[in-house]
Design a protein around this motif. Structure first.
Motif, PDB file in Angstrom:
ATOM      1  N   GLU A   4       0.592  -1.440  -0.421  1.00  0.00           N
ATOM      2  CA  GLU A   4       0.721  -0.197   0.208  1.00  0.00           C
ATOM      3  C   GLU A   4       0.902   1.525   0.186  1.00  0.00           C
ATOM      4  N   TYR A   5       2.270   0.711   1.306  1.00  0.00           N
ATOM      5  CA  TYR A   5       2.762   2.179   0.975  1.00  0.00           C
ATOM      6  C   TYR A   5       3.786   2.499  -0.484  1.00  0.00           C
ATOM      7  N   VAL A   6       3.812   1.928  -1.415  1.00  0.00           N
ATOM      8  CA  VAL A   6       4.297   1.819  -2.691  1.00  0.00           C
ATOM      9  C   VAL A   6       3.557   2.633  -3.512  1.00  0.00           C
ATOM     10  N   GLU A   7       2.071   1.980  -3.678  1.00  0.00           N
ATOM     11  CA  GLU A   7       1.215   2.846  -3.967  1.00  0.00           C
ATOM     12  C   GLU A   7       1.443   4.079  -4.129  1.00  0.00           C
ATOM     13  N   ALA A   8       1.162   4.223  -2.007  1.00  0.00           N
ATOM     14  CA  ALA A   8       1.089   5.719  -2.477  1.00  0.00           C
ATOM     15  C   ALA A   8       2.043   6.440  -2.576  1.00  0.00           C
ATOM     16  N   MET A   9       3.165   6.136  -2.146  1.00  0.00           N
ATOM     17  CA  MET A   9       4.711   6.968  -3.167  1.00  0.00           C
ATOM     18  C   MET A   9       4.436   6.913  -3.901  1.00  0.00           C
ATOM     19  N   LYS A  10       4.124   5.600  -5.360  1.00  0.00           N
ATOM     20  CA  LYS A  10       4.038   6.364  -6.346  1.00  0.00           C
ATOM     21  C   LYS A  10       3.015   7.540  -7.234  1.00  0.00           C
ATOM     22  N   SER A  11       2.430   7.315  -6.211  1.00  0.00           N
ATOM     23  CA  SER A  11       1.442   9.313  -6.890  1.00  0.00           C
ATOM     24  C   SER A  11       2.180  10.273  -6.728  1.00  0.00           C
ATOM     25  N   VAL A  12       3.607  10.476  -5.789  1.00  0.00           N
ATOM     26  CA  VAL A  12       4.012  11.510  -5.794  1.00  0.00           C
ATOM     27  C   VAL A  12       5.264  11.529  -6.530  1.00  0.00           C
ATOM     28  N   GLN A  13       5.878  10.835  -6.857  1.00  0.00           N
ATOM     29  CA  GLN A  13       7.259   9.522  -7.454  1.00  0.00           C
ATOM     30  C   GLN A  13       7.036   9.064  -8.587  1.00  0.00           C
TER      31      GLN A  13
END
Length: 178
Positions: A124-133
């Motif tokens: 989930e955090y990788v997905e959230a991170m990819k919304s920024v980068q």
């Protein structure tokens, strides 16, 4: 001048207020608070930010702590407890050119089902991170359990073919030590 704020904010007052709210059963959406730039960390700033987050959608894992700057963002998953407010001093110490995002747990405030495993959190955090980068190289760091989550995120990114520039680990254990 005694009692003057000098732009630093009354952090002790803020911590006392947060403690009282927690004792009364008030659970706080930290992502919403950071969205409202609670820069001076005062009880008044907290009240203002809380009033603006009322009725917001389910909290996002991504908590923007410091969004300005030209460097590659640093992403820090939460330690045990699920919140990322403790990373604020680190973000300030790294300077205004360093974008800094916390990744907070879902569920500690009862707003959603908690994660059941570190790999589930990491996905989930990788997905959230990819919304920024969208693309790497990524910079990850974590304290305690946050380090274990950051490590798992780095492994998942590597398996997916993404580059990870750094994984900073502080006071964490491997799964075999736990």
């Amino acid at each position: 001048m005694p009692g003057a704020d000098h732009g630093q904010g009354d952090r002790l007052g803020l911590l006392q207020t947060l403690g009282k709210l927690w004792t009364c059963g008030v659970r706080i959406d930290w992502s919403g608070l950071h969205d409202h730039k609670l820069e001076h960390h005062t009880p008044r700033g907290l009240a203002t930010a809380l009033s603006k987050t009322r009725g917001s959608a389910r909290p996002n894992a991504l908590v923007p702590i410091q969004t300005g700057g030209s460097r590659t963002p640093l992403f820090c998953p939460h330690p045990f407890g699920g919140h990322v407010l403790l990373y604020t001093p680190l973000a300030k110490a790294l300077g205004t050119e360093q974008p800094f995002f916390g990744l907070q747990a879902r569920g500690p405030n009862g707003e959603a089902r908690p994660h059941l495993s570190i790999p589930e959190m990491a996905r989930e955090y990788v997905e959230a991170m990819k919304s920024v980068q969208i693309h790497g190289p990524y910079q990850l760091a974590g304290l305690s359990m946050g380090g274990s989550i950051a490590w798992d995120m780095a492994c998942q990114l590597h398996i997916a073919g993404d580059k990870v520039a750094i994984v900073g680990l502080a006071r964490c254990q491997s799964a075999s030590q736990a």
